[in-house]
Design an enzyme around this catalytic site. Structure first.
Site, PDB file in Angstrom:
ATOM      1  CE  LYS A 179      -2.402  -0.838   3.857  1.00  0.00           C
ATOM      2  NZ  LYS A 179      -1.849  -1.915   4.098  1.00  0.00           N
ATOM      3  CE  LYS A 225      -0.188   3.563   8.139  1.00  0.00           C
ATOM      4  NZ  LYS A 225      -0.422   2.373   7.159  1.00  0.00           N
ATOM      5  CB  THR A 255       0.354   0.216  14.341  1.00  0.00           C
ATOM      6  OG1 THR A 255       0.093  -0.440  13.087  1.00  0.00           O
ATOM      7  CG2 THR A 255      -1.051   0.746  14.801  1.00  0.00           C
ATOM      8  N   GLY A 299      10.661  -4.621  -5.913  1.00  0.00           N
ATOM      9  CA  GLY A 299      11.828  -4.197  -5.961  1.00  0.00           C
ATOM     10  C   GLY A 299      11.691  -2.580  -6.125  1.00  0.00           C
TER      11      GLY A 299
END
Ligand SMILES: Nc1ncnc2c1ncn2[C@@H]1O[C@H](COP(=O)(O)OP(=O)(O)OP(=O)(O)O)[C@@H](O)[C@H]1O
Ligand SMILES: [Mg+2]
Length: 238
Positions: free
Chosen positions: A15, A37, A41, A203
Site C-alpha cells: 500500500k 496515515k 502502528t 523492488g
C-alpha cells in the site's frame, strides 16, 4: 478525485509503495499532494512511518500527516488500547482528510492493514471514513495465489457499504511471474468488478527515489495519472 482512500487485502502488500507511486505521478503533473496515515502502528517516536516513506519516494513536495502513532505492530484499536492512548476514529480521519483537501489537489489516505481493520472501540474502520468522505477506495493486492479470494471479499465489503472501488493495483509484481500470477492479472478485475489500474514491480520501493519518480507513471493506468496499459501488460505476460 480529491480524496483517494488506499486500502488493500492486508498488511505488507505494498500500500505504501503504491501510495508513493500515485503521489509521484500527481506531483509530476504539477498537482499538490498530501498523504494521510491516520494511525501509524509498529513505529516508535523518531522512526520513519509510512507517510515519511511516501515523501522519501515521491518527493518533498508531498505533505505527510499522521494523526496518531502507536508503538506496537497491531491493529490500530488494539495498539491504542494497549498503549493507553486515545484511538483515532473514522470521524477524525474524515475531518483531517477534508481539511487537507481544502489546500491540496489530491489527498491520499493510507489505511492500516486491510479494509475492515478496527480503528476504535466502536469498530470504526477505514471503510467508515471513506463513506463519510464519499471517497473512492483503491484496493492494493498481492499477485500470488490466494489474492482472488481476498480481493473478492474486499470488493463485496465495499459494495455492501455503497462505496466506490477505484480499481485494483498489484502492489508487488514479481520479476518472474508464475502461472497463478499471470492468470490473476486477467482474473483480478473480474472478481473485483473494477479495473486493474497498475502493477508496481517488485523492488520498486528500493529504487533510488529519482528513479522511482521517473518510472512511476509506467506502473499506473491513466485513471491514476500514469501510462500503464492493462491490455498490453496482460498480452506481454502471456
Ligand atoms: N513493489 C515493491 N517494491 C519494493 N518493495 C516493496 C514493494 N511492495 C512492497 N514492498 C516492501 O514490502 C514491505 C511492505 O510494503 P508496504 O510498506 O508498501 O506494505 P503496506 O501494505 O503499506 O503495509 P502496512 O499495512 O504496514 O501499511 C516494505 O518493506 C516494502 O518496502
Ligand atoms: Mg503501509
Amino acid at each position: 478525485m480529491a480524496v483517494l482512500v488506499v486500502s488493500g487485502t492486508g498488511t505488507e502488500i505494498g500500500k505504501t509503495v503504491v501510495t508513493a507511486a500515485v503521489a509521484a505521478v500527481a506531483r509530476a503533473a504539477g498537482r499538490s499532494v498530501a498523504v494521510l496515515k491516520p494511525a501509524q502502528t509498529g513505529v516508535g517516536p523518531g522512526e520513519r512511518g509510512d507517510a515519511d516513506e511516501v515523501v522519501r519516494l515521491a518527493g518533498d513536495g508531498v505533505t505527510p500527516v499522521e494523526l496518531a502513532r502507536f508503538p506496537e505492530p497491531l491493529a490500530p484499536d488494539t495498539a491504542a488500547r494497549r498503549a493507553g492512548m486515545a484511538p483515532v476514529g473514522p470521524g477524525e480521519v474524515a475531518d483531517a482528510a477534508r481539511k487537507l483537501a481544502a489546500d491540496h489537489d489530491l489527498v491520499l489516505v493510507e489505511g492500516a492493514g486491510g479494509l475492515l481493520v478496527r480503528y476504535d472501540e466502536e469498530g470504526g474502520t477505514l471503510a467508515d471514513a471513506a463513506a463519510l468522505l464519499s471517497a473512492p477506495v483503491l484496493v492494493v493486492a498481492p499477485a500470488a495465489l490466494g489474492t482472488l479470494n481476498m480481493v473478492t471479499l474486499t470488493a463485496e465489503a465495499l459494495r455492501a457499504r455503497g462505496l466506490a472501488q477505484a480499481g485494483v493495483v498489484v502492489g508487488s509484481w514479481p520479476d518472474e511471474p508464475g502461472l497463478a500470477e499471470r492468470c490473476n492479472v486477467t482474473d483480478l478485475p473480474r472478481v473485483a468488478g473494477a479495473p486493474l489500474l497498475g502493477a508496481v514491480p517488485s523492488g520498486a520501493g528500493a529504487l533510488p527515489a529519482e528513479v522511482f519518480r521517473t518510472r512511476a507513471a509506467g506502473w499506473l493506468a491513466p485513471a491514476l495519472g500514469g501510462t500503464w496499459d492493462a491490455e498490453a501488460f496482460t498480452a506481454a505476460i502471456g
